[in-house]
Design a protein around this motif. Structure first.
Motif, PDB file in Angstrom:
ATOM      1  N   ILE A   1      54.668  51.059  49.610  1.00  0.00           N
ATOM      2  CA  ILE A   1      55.211  49.829  50.184  1.00  0.00           C
ATOM      3  C   ILE A   1      54.700  48.633  49.389  1.00  0.00           C
ATOM      4  O   ILE A   1      53.497  48.509  49.132  1.00  0.00           O
ATOM      5  CB  ILE A   1      54.816  49.687  51.667  1.00  0.00           C
ATOM      6  CG1 ILE A   1      55.465  50.811  52.484  1.00  0.00           C
ATOM      7  CG2 ILE A   1      55.236  48.325  52.218  1.00  0.00           C
ATOM      8  CD1 ILE A   1      55.013  50.858  53.925  1.00  0.00           C
ATOM      9  N   ILE A   2      55.619  47.754  48.994  1.00  0.00           N
ATOM     10  CA  ILE A   2      55.273  46.503  48.315  1.00  0.00           C
ATOM     11  C   ILE A   2      55.815  45.371  49.183  1.00  0.00           C
ATOM     12  O   ILE A   2      57.010  45.322  49.466  1.00  0.00           O
ATOM     13  CB  ILE A   2      55.873  46.453  46.903  1.00  0.00           C
ATOM     14  CG1 ILE A   2      55.337  47.622  46.057  1.00  0.00           C
ATOM     15  CG2 ILE A   2      55.549  45.127  46.226  1.00  0.00           C
ATOM     16  CD1 ILE A   2      55.898  47.683  44.654  1.00  0.00           C
TER      17      ILE A   2
ATOM     18  N   PHE B   1      51.019  47.581  48.181  1.00  0.00           N
ATOM     19  CA  PHE B   1      50.607  46.420  47.385  1.00  0.00           C
ATOM     20  C   PHE B   1      51.146  45.174  48.055  1.00  0.00           C
ATOM     21  O   PHE B   1      52.311  45.127  48.460  1.00  0.00           O
ATOM     22  CB  PHE B   1      51.129  46.505  45.955  1.00  0.00           C
ATOM     23  CG  PHE B   1      50.670  45.376  45.067  1.00  0.00           C
ATOM     24  CD1 PHE B   1      49.402  45.398  44.502  1.00  0.00           C
ATOM     25  CD2 PHE B   1      51.498  44.289  44.814  1.00  0.00           C
ATOM     26  CE1 PHE B   1      48.961  44.356  43.699  1.00  0.00           C
ATOM     27  CE2 PHE B   1      51.072  43.239  44.009  1.00  0.00           C
ATOM     28  CZ  PHE B   1      49.797  43.280  43.450  1.00  0.00           C
ATOM     29  N   GLY B   2      50.307  44.149  48.184  1.00  0.00           N
ATOM     30  CA  GLY B   2      50.719  42.904  48.813  1.00  0.00           C
ATOM     31  C   GLY B   2      50.796  41.759  47.827  1.00  0.00           C
ATOM     32  O   GLY B   2      49.934  41.621  46.956  1.00  0.00           O
ATOM     33  N   LEU B   3      51.831  40.960  47.963  1.00  0.00           N
ATOM     34  CA  LEU B   3      51.955  39.729  47.189  1.00  0.00           C
ATOM     35  C   LEU B   3      51.534  38.590  48.101  1.00  0.00           C
ATOM     36  O   LEU B   3      52.223  38.298  49.087  1.00  0.00           O
ATOM     37  CB  LEU B   3      53.388  39.515  46.707  1.00  0.00           C
ATOM     38  CG  LEU B   3      53.794  40.263  45.434  1.00  0.00           C
ATOM     39  CD1 LEU B   3      53.938  41.751  45.705  1.00  0.00           C
ATOM     40  CD2 LEU B   3      55.093  39.704  44.875  1.00  0.00           C
TER      41      LEU B   3
ATOM     42  N   ARG C   1      44.923  50.521  48.461  1.00  0.00           N
ATOM     43  CA  ARG C   1      45.874  49.426  48.594  1.00  0.00           C
ATOM     44  C   ARG C   1      45.537  48.347  47.569  1.00  0.00           C
ATOM     45  O   ARG C   1      44.372  48.093  47.266  1.00  0.00           O
ATOM     46  CB  ARG C   1      45.775  48.819  49.994  1.00  0.00           C
ATOM     47  CG  ARG C   1      46.817  47.726  50.253  1.00  0.00           C
ATOM     48  CD  ARG C   1      46.678  47.104  51.638  1.00  0.00           C
ATOM     49  NE  ARG C   1      45.547  46.183  51.688  1.00  0.00           N
ATOM     50  CZ  ARG C   1      44.491  46.346  52.446  1.00  0.00           C
ATOM     51  NH1 ARG C   1      44.402  47.421  53.229  1.00  0.00           N
ATOM     52  NH2 ARG C   1      43.503  45.470  52.450  1.00  0.00           N
ATOM     53  N   GLY C   2      46.565  47.685  47.018  1.00  0.00           N
ATOM     54  CA  GLY C   2      46.353  46.589  46.079  1.00  0.00           C
ATOM     55  C   GLY C   2      46.815  45.273  46.676  1.00  0.00           C
ATOM     56  O   GLY C   2      47.722  45.250  47.518  1.00  0.00           O
ATOM     57  N   GLU C   3      46.189  44.193  46.246  1.00  0.00           N
ATOM     58  CA  GLU C   3      46.581  42.869  46.727  1.00  0.00           C
ATOM     59  C   GLU C   3      46.607  41.888  45.562  1.00  0.00           C
ATOM     60  O   GLU C   3      45.645  41.813  44.796  1.00  0.00           O
ATOM     61  CB  GLU C   3      45.609  42.359  47.797  1.00  0.00           C
ATOM     62  CG  GLU C   3      45.657  43.165  49.088  1.00  0.00           C
ATOM     63  CD  GLU C   3      44.757  42.573  50.163  1.00  0.00           C
ATOM     64  OE1 GLU C   3      44.052  41.573  49.863  1.00  0.00           O
ATOM     65  OE2 GLU C   3      44.745  43.098  51.291  1.00  0.00           O
TER      66      GLU C   3
ATOM     67  N   TRP D   1      46.795  47.907  39.886  1.00  0.00           N
ATOM     68  CA  TRP D   1      47.228  48.802  40.966  1.00  0.00           C
ATOM     69  C   TRP D   1      48.235  49.817  40.448  1.00  0.00           C
ATOM     70  O   TRP D   1      48.164  51.006  40.807  1.00  0.00           O
ATOM     71  CB  TRP D   1      47.833  47.968  42.097  1.00  0.00           C
ATOM     72  CG  TRP D   1      48.413  48.781  43.217  1.00  0.00           C
ATOM     73  CD1 TRP D   1      47.738  49.448  44.202  1.00  0.00           C
ATOM     74  CD2 TRP D   1      49.817  48.999  43.472  1.00  0.00           C
ATOM     75  NE1 TRP D   1      48.620  50.075  45.056  1.00  0.00           N
ATOM     76  CE2 TRP D   1      49.905  49.813  44.622  1.00  0.00           C
ATOM     77  CE3 TRP D   1      50.979  48.587  42.835  1.00  0.00           C
ATOM     78  CZ2 TRP D   1      51.129  50.218  45.150  1.00  0.00           C
ATOM     79  CZ3 TRP D   1      52.190  48.990  43.358  1.00  0.00           C
ATOM     80  CH2 TRP D   1      52.263  49.787  44.502  1.00  0.00           C
ATOM     81  N   GLU D   2      49.190  49.392  39.617  1.00  0.00           N
ATOM     82  CA  GLU D   2      50.198  50.305  39.086  1.00  0.00           C
ATOM     83  C   GLU D   2      49.549  51.451  38.310  1.00  0.00           C
ATOM     84  O   GLU D   2      49.956  52.614  38.448  1.00  0.00           O
ATOM     85  CB  GLU D   2      51.168  49.552  38.173  1.00  0.00           C
ATOM     86  CG  GLU D   2      52.283  50.427  37.608  1.00  0.00           C
ATOM     87  CD  GLU D   2      53.090  49.736  36.525  1.00  0.00           C
ATOM     88  OE1 GLU D   2      52.648  49.796  35.351  1.00  0.00           O
ATOM     89  OE2 GLU D   2      54.136  49.147  36.850  1.00  0.00           O
TER      90      GLU D   2
END
Length: 589
Positions: free
Chosen positions: A57-58, A96-98, A128-130, A146-147
């Protein structure tokens, strides 16, 4: 046997950034030969969650920590209390969150979604990435890190068949979209027909419903000698009754400048085919629908963001199409993960546009079918409505974006440049976008409103509607501008309302020695504390993101601590409690 089920990538996006990153990741995984499904959170059939093993989920964060609009049905399902705690025990996830750290609830949406999946039994296949938009190089470095972790974790935990090797990066993947030129019926090429076609669109169930408006007024609010042109754009609906509340938004669908479009067409050698009818086959979904009588020229003008800053995904595809070896090598260098600093210095720092990149790399010729994958879609721009609710009239307060970059090139915002050309009587299409920003603020309790610059736009709507709904309400306004006689937006209106004892106004003029809004807030600390703490009032903060919201927040905490003899931690927790109750609202952009 290797992993066969599709990996599902879902995105929640307000402006299209999360969607772009989702497709960027999908391209990377397609090169690894994984089968993929990519769509928005709300488009995905929830039953299929039981048939997959890997979910990514992005997601961006909307408003006060909310899920983006194209994910709210999905989130409503996820919050059902009767869902068993082991519902997703078969599922491995990452997200990953923007985000933007100037917002109080930074990356709140992706954190909530990720935590809920874990509550329902899912396990992480990688962390999880942010991303943080306020970081010096923006979101991109966070995403890259993160990728890399996602790809290596997938290879380890979801290996493909041993005889299935990755697609060599020198090979091109098949395009997802096919553009067909119908050369037997040449279209008319006039600017007038293009404008008329732009307000008539082919709608599908993915398109935002649009309303046709007539421009009533497009007036400059700042003086001619002020550096910034701020406009009052007044629109009248011509095909339906409007329904909106303070805090709601209007989506404008801009067009690229015709000179820029013609420059791209000439550069690519498409002059002889630019005006032929165009048919699109594939998953291309245009916000607001595709314009009617589509040609290659009108497709570029109304649906492709040729003036946007190219991302790494652009260069990872573009280098394939450069015939000059030196240009190909340079483009390929920008696409490398370890070349992010070079890419930032070339594209982001000087804010180079895609058109400028194509002009500089003259051997880069784009095959038509790769055009939608190489150049991002021209997304609608959202503006806070600045008028009180009305059945037919909407007003916007728009700052025209014009500046020079570090390499002294003039930059103009695609949307505001287009807005500047609008004249009385012109027809455009727009969409009213519901926003819960002011939902808890429309009552009879006191409200302190802080609005530097065009942050005054949604505040004006709140003030005008509050005067109608609750005439005795205490309204306190802290606008912030540079000069009292050049850019004091709606100053005469505030002065009139103050004379009528309907509004308290405490303006700040930073170039006249009165400081910034946070300074004026502190000078009026007794009033602020009385209205908020003693009288149970609310706070509305609107304006540019960055340092300003943080400075205002720190000032408010300092006021509450000093006036109530609280510790810094107690004042901090008090402001968080206000926010959780919907009594501290920040709308920044």
């Amino acid at each position: 046997m290797g992993y066969r089920k599709p990996i599902v990538i879902l995105y929640g996006s307000e402006t299209g950034n999360s969607e772009d990153y989702a497709y960027c990741l999908s391209r990377k995984l397609r090169y690894e030969r994984y089968s993929l499904t990519v769509c928005s959170l709300d488009e995905f059939d929830l039953k299929e969650l039981l048939d997959i093993n890997c979910l990514i989920i992005i997601c961006s964060t909307a408003g006060q920590g909310e899920i983006p609009r194209n994910g709210r049905k999905f989130w409503k399902f996820m919050l059902k209390k009767r869902l068993p705690s082991d519902l997703f025990s078969h599922l491995r996830i990452s997200s990953f969150g923007l985000g933007d750290s100037s917002y109080p609830k930074y990356n709140s949406a992706v954190r909530k979604i990720h935590a809920r999946f874990l509550q329902l039994g899912a396990k992480e296949f990688c962390m999880r990435g942010e991303g943080n938009e306020q970081a010096p190089e923006g979101v991109e470095p966070f995403y890259i890190a993160w990728e890399e972790t996602v790809v290596s974790s997938l290879k380890a935990q979801f290996p493909l068949s041993t005889n299935l090797l990755p697609v060599p990066e020198t090979e091109l993947l098949e395009p997802a979209t096919v553009l067909k030129l119908l050369t037997q019926n040449k279209a008319l090429d006039t600017e007038k027909s293009s404008k008329m076609d732009a307000i008539e669109r082919h709608m599908d169930h993915h398109s935002q419903m649009v309303t046709k408006f007539m421009v009533l007024e497009n007036k400059r609010l700042t003086t001619e000698d002020h550096f910034q042109d701020v406009r009052l754009l007044k629109l009248k609906s011509v095909d339906c009754m409007l329904s909106y509340e303070p805090g709601d938004l209007l989506a404008l669908y801009p067009a690229n400048d015709l000179k820029d479009v013609n420059a791209l067409i000439e550069l690519q050698g498409w002059t002889n085919i630019a005006d032929f009818p165009l048919q699109i086959d594939g998953p291309f979904r245009a916000p607001g629908g595709l314009i009617q009588n589509l040609t290659l020229k009108s497709f570029i003008m109304h649906h492709l963001d040729i003036m946007s800053i190219p991302r790494r995904s652009f260069f990872s595809l573009a280098w394939h199409f450069a015939s000059d070896q030196m240009e190909q090598d340079k483009l390929r260098e920008f696409s490398k993960l370890n070349g992010s600093e070079q890419l930032y210095d070339y594209a982001n720092r000087p804010r180079r546009s895609i058109l400028e990149v194509l002009q500089e790399f003259s051997s880069l010729k784009i095959p038509l079918n790769y055009l939608p994958e190489l150049i991002p879609q021209l997304k609608p721009r959202l503006f806070s409505i600045s008028s009180k609710p009305d059945k037919s009239i909407i007003e916007l307060t728009i700052a025209i974006v014009e500046y020079r970059t570090i390499i002294r090139r003039l930059r103009r915002g695609v949307c505001t440049r287009w807005v500047k050309t609008l004249n009385s009587g012109d027809l455009i299409i727009s969409s009213v976008i519901k926003n819960q920003m002011a939902h808890n603020l429309m009552n009879d309790r006191p409200i302190v409103m802080i609005g530097p610059g065009t942050g005054i736009a949604p505040i004006k709507s709140v003030i005008e509607e509050s005067i109608v709904r609750a005439p005795s309400r205490s309204l306190c306004l802290f606008p912030g501008h540079r000069y009292s006689n050049k850019d004091y937006l709606y100053g005469p209106i505030w002065s009139q309302l103050e004379r009528e004892k309907k509004l308290l106004v405490f303006p700040s003029f930073s170039r006249e020695g009165s400081g910034y809004v946070q300074d004026t807030l502190y000078k009026n600390k007794n009033l602020i504390n009385r209205l908020i703490v003693l009288e149970n009032g609310s706070i509305l903060l609107c304006g540019s993101s960055g340092k300003m919201p943080t400075q205002v927040r720190l000032t408010l905490e300092a006021i509450f601590a000093e006036m109530n003899h609280w510790t810094e931690d107690e004042a901090h927790r008090y402001l968080i409690a206000l926010e959780d109750k919907g009594n501290y609202v920040q709308e920044t952009w």
